[in-house]
Write a protein that holds these residues in place. Sequence first.
Motif, PDB file in Angstrom:
ATOM      1  N   ILE A 122       0.860  -1.176   0.000  1.00 21.69           N
ATOM      2  CA  ILE A 122       0.000   0.000   0.000  1.00 21.69           C
ATOM      3  C   ILE A 122       0.900   1.230   0.000  1.00 21.69           C
ATOM      4  O   ILE A 122       1.924   1.268   0.684  1.00 21.69           O
ATOM      5  CB  ILE A 122      -0.949   0.043   1.213  1.00 21.69           C
ATOM      6  N   GLN A 123       0.535   2.219  -0.806  1.00 23.09           N
ATOM      7  CA  GLN A 123       1.289   3.468  -0.847  1.00 23.09           C
ATOM      8  C   GLN A 123       0.302   4.629  -0.831  1.00 23.09           C
ATOM      9  O   GLN A 123      -0.672   4.643  -1.593  1.00 23.09           O
ATOM     10  CB  GLN A 123       2.197   3.563  -2.075  1.00 23.09           C
ATOM     11  N   THR A 124       0.565   5.575   0.052  1.00 22.55           N
ATOM     12  CA  THR A 124      -0.269   6.769   0.175  1.00 22.55           C
ATOM     13  C   THR A 124       0.595   7.987  -0.106  1.00 22.55           C
ATOM     14  O   THR A 124       1.595   8.216   0.590  1.00 22.55           O
ATOM     15  CB  THR A 124      -0.876   6.870   1.587  1.00 22.55           C
ATOM     16  N   ALA A 125       0.232   8.749  -1.117  1.00 19.47           N
ATOM     17  CA  ALA A 125       1.043   9.904  -1.501  1.00 19.47           C
ATOM     18  C   ALA A 125       1.039  10.975  -0.417  1.00 19.47           C
ATOM     19  O   ALA A 125       2.075  11.597  -0.141  1.00 19.47           O
ATOM     20  CB  ALA A 125       0.546  10.493  -2.821  1.00 19.47           C
ATOM     21  N   ASP A 126      -0.124  11.195   0.204  1.00 19.08           N
ATOM     22  CA  ASP A 126      -0.217  12.203   1.258  1.00 19.08           C
ATOM     23  C   ASP A 126      -1.176  11.694   2.337  1.00 19.08           C
ATOM     24  O   ASP A 126      -2.382  11.599   2.113  1.00 19.08           O
ATOM     25  CB  ASP A 126      -0.709  13.542   0.702  1.00 19.08           C
ATOM     26  N   VAL A 127      -0.608  11.344   3.481  1.00 19.80           N
ATOM     27  CA  VAL A 127      -1.394  10.776   4.572  1.00 19.80           C
ATOM     28  C   VAL A 127      -2.520  11.715   4.992  1.00 19.80           C
ATOM     29  O   VAL A 127      -3.628  11.268   5.329  1.00 19.80           O
ATOM     30  CB  VAL A 127      -0.468  10.478   5.776  1.00 19.80           C
ATOM     31  N   THR A 128      -2.283  13.015   4.957  1.00 18.96           N
ATOM     32  CA  THR A 128      -3.261  13.971   5.466  1.00 18.96           C
ATOM     33  C   THR A 128      -4.509  14.088   4.595  1.00 18.96           C
ATOM     34  O   THR A 128      -5.485  14.711   5.007  1.00 18.96           O
ATOM     35  CB  THR A 128      -2.631  15.364   5.628  1.00 18.96           C
ATOM     36  N   THR A 129      -4.482  13.499   3.417  1.00 21.83           N
ATOM     37  CA  THR A 129      -5.655  13.553   2.533  1.00 21.83           C
ATOM     38  C   THR A 129      -6.528  12.311   2.656  1.00 21.83           C
ATOM     39  O   THR A 129      -7.568  12.225   1.993  1.00 21.83           O
ATOM     40  CB  THR A 129      -5.223  13.706   1.065  1.00 21.83           C
ATOM     41  N   PHE A 152       3.642   7.555   2.514  1.00 27.48           N
ATOM     42  CA  PHE A 152       3.790   6.317   3.283  1.00 27.48           C
ATOM     43  C   PHE A 152       3.788   5.114   2.336  1.00 27.48           C
ATOM     44  O   PHE A 152       3.020   5.055   1.380  1.00 27.48           O
ATOM     45  CB  PHE A 152       2.631   6.180   4.275  1.00 27.48           C
ATOM     46  N   LEU A 153       4.679   4.154   2.627  1.00 30.47           N
ATOM     47  CA  LEU A 153       4.721   2.888   1.899  1.00 30.47           C
ATOM     48  C   LEU A 153       4.699   1.750   2.907  1.00 30.47           C
ATOM     49  O   LEU A 153       5.489   1.726   3.852  1.00 30.47           O
ATOM     50  CB  LEU A 153       5.992   2.794   1.044  1.00 30.47           C
ATOM     51  N   GLY A 168       6.788  -0.331   7.327  1.00 24.66           N
ATOM     52  CA  GLY A 168       6.294   0.980   6.934  1.00 24.66           C
ATOM     53  C   GLY A 168       7.450   1.965   6.863  1.00 24.66           C
ATOM     54  O   GLY A 168       8.226   2.079   7.816  1.00 24.66           O
ATOM     55  N   ILE A 169       7.616   2.633   5.724  1.00 16.63           N
ATOM     56  CA  ILE A 169       8.621   3.686   5.615  1.00 16.63           C
ATOM     57  C   ILE A 169       7.915   4.974   5.198  1.00 16.63           C
ATOM     58  O   ILE A 169       6.918   4.942   4.468  1.00 16.63           O
ATOM     59  CB  ILE A 169       9.765   3.329   4.636  1.00 16.63           C
ATOM     60  N   TYR A 170       8.438   6.089   5.674  1.00 16.83           N
ATOM     61  CA  TYR A 170       7.709   7.350   5.580  1.00 16.83           C
ATOM     62  C   TYR A 170       8.627   8.486   5.118  1.00 16.83           C
ATOM     63  O   TYR A 170       9.785   8.577   5.549  1.00 16.83           O
ATOM     64  CB  TYR A 170       7.119   7.724   6.944  1.00 16.83           C
ATOM     65  N   ARG A 175       6.212  12.639  -1.928  1.00 19.65           N
ATOM     66  CA  ARG A 175       7.082  12.112  -2.999  1.00 19.65           C
ATOM     67  C   ARG A 175       6.964  10.590  -2.987  1.00 19.65           C
ATOM     68  O   ARG A 175       7.584   9.922  -2.161  1.00 19.65           O
ATOM     69  CB  ARG A 175       8.534  12.549  -2.795  1.00 19.65           C
ATOM     70  N   PRO A 176       6.154  10.024  -3.867  1.00 15.82           N
ATOM     71  CA  PRO A 176       5.947   8.576  -3.877  1.00 15.82           C
ATOM     72  C   PRO A 176       7.239   7.795  -4.097  1.00 15.82           C
ATOM     73  O   PRO A 176       8.187   8.285  -4.720  1.00 15.82           O
ATOM     74  CB  PRO A 176       4.969   8.370  -5.040  1.00 15.82           C
TER      75      PRO A 176
END
Length: 287
Positions: A122-129, A152-153, A168-170, A175-176
Amino acid sequence: MTATLDEAVAEPQQTIAELRRQLDERTAERDEALDQQTATAEVLQVINRSPGDLAPVFDAMLEKACLLCEAEIGTLWTYHGERMHASASRGAPPAYAEFLQQRPTHPISGEHRRLLSGERFIQTADVTTTETYRSGHAVYCAAADLGGVRTFLGVPLRKNEKLLGHFGIYRQEVRPFSDRQIALLENFAAQAVIAIENARLITETREALDQQTATAEVLGVINSSPGDLAPVFESMLEKAMRLCGADFGELQTYDGNSFHPVARHRVPEPLWTYLQDHTPPAFARLA
């Protein structure tokens, strides 16, 4: 004539520039592959040096993963039913690190349930969205608000289709991560599964050996004390406490009507006094 000459000169220059670009790309790929191989070898060395001890293995994996994937923060989460536990963390700002130490266990979020369903990562470009962040999920809010996390990845740790946890790496910027970086983290996840399985096997072997040793020691006491049960009960109780990780214990016999304590080990005196005062006379006589 001049234009033709200029074109003739420019063409080799363009060719040279393109070759240099390709050479730079190949060199960068070679260096990246070498760095990954070196990191993998170093992690395997840590696994070999620390049989059964996962802490230094996880720390080494997080260090290499953050370095090679250009991430500021890394966490290894293990799964326990419907909850995930922060088993190791690296690079977290003090406030976020304190949060992980004080509240290491949390319900699985919506995004992480995708790993439970079998997704590769799972990858999230911007956690806050994300809806998870907006809904107030503790981990997402702490990561973004205390750790400054944006991208987040997460890559799962799986054995026989069972989800054991995830890496999990952040990044503290939007920046994906690249496909190569995802593949690298998958490699570390595979190594983590091997380390976890090795630790489990070593622990089970040690426990079996401890049980066999304890049984042999009790049998030795029985053979050396024919007709005398007191040292046998004391030995049994001591071994049972040690193998079960108990702080204190008591062994009782039952005569059909009452229980009688025949051995005790490290029972606190206030508790022992209480038991004497709140048990039948047959129980209290052996104080």
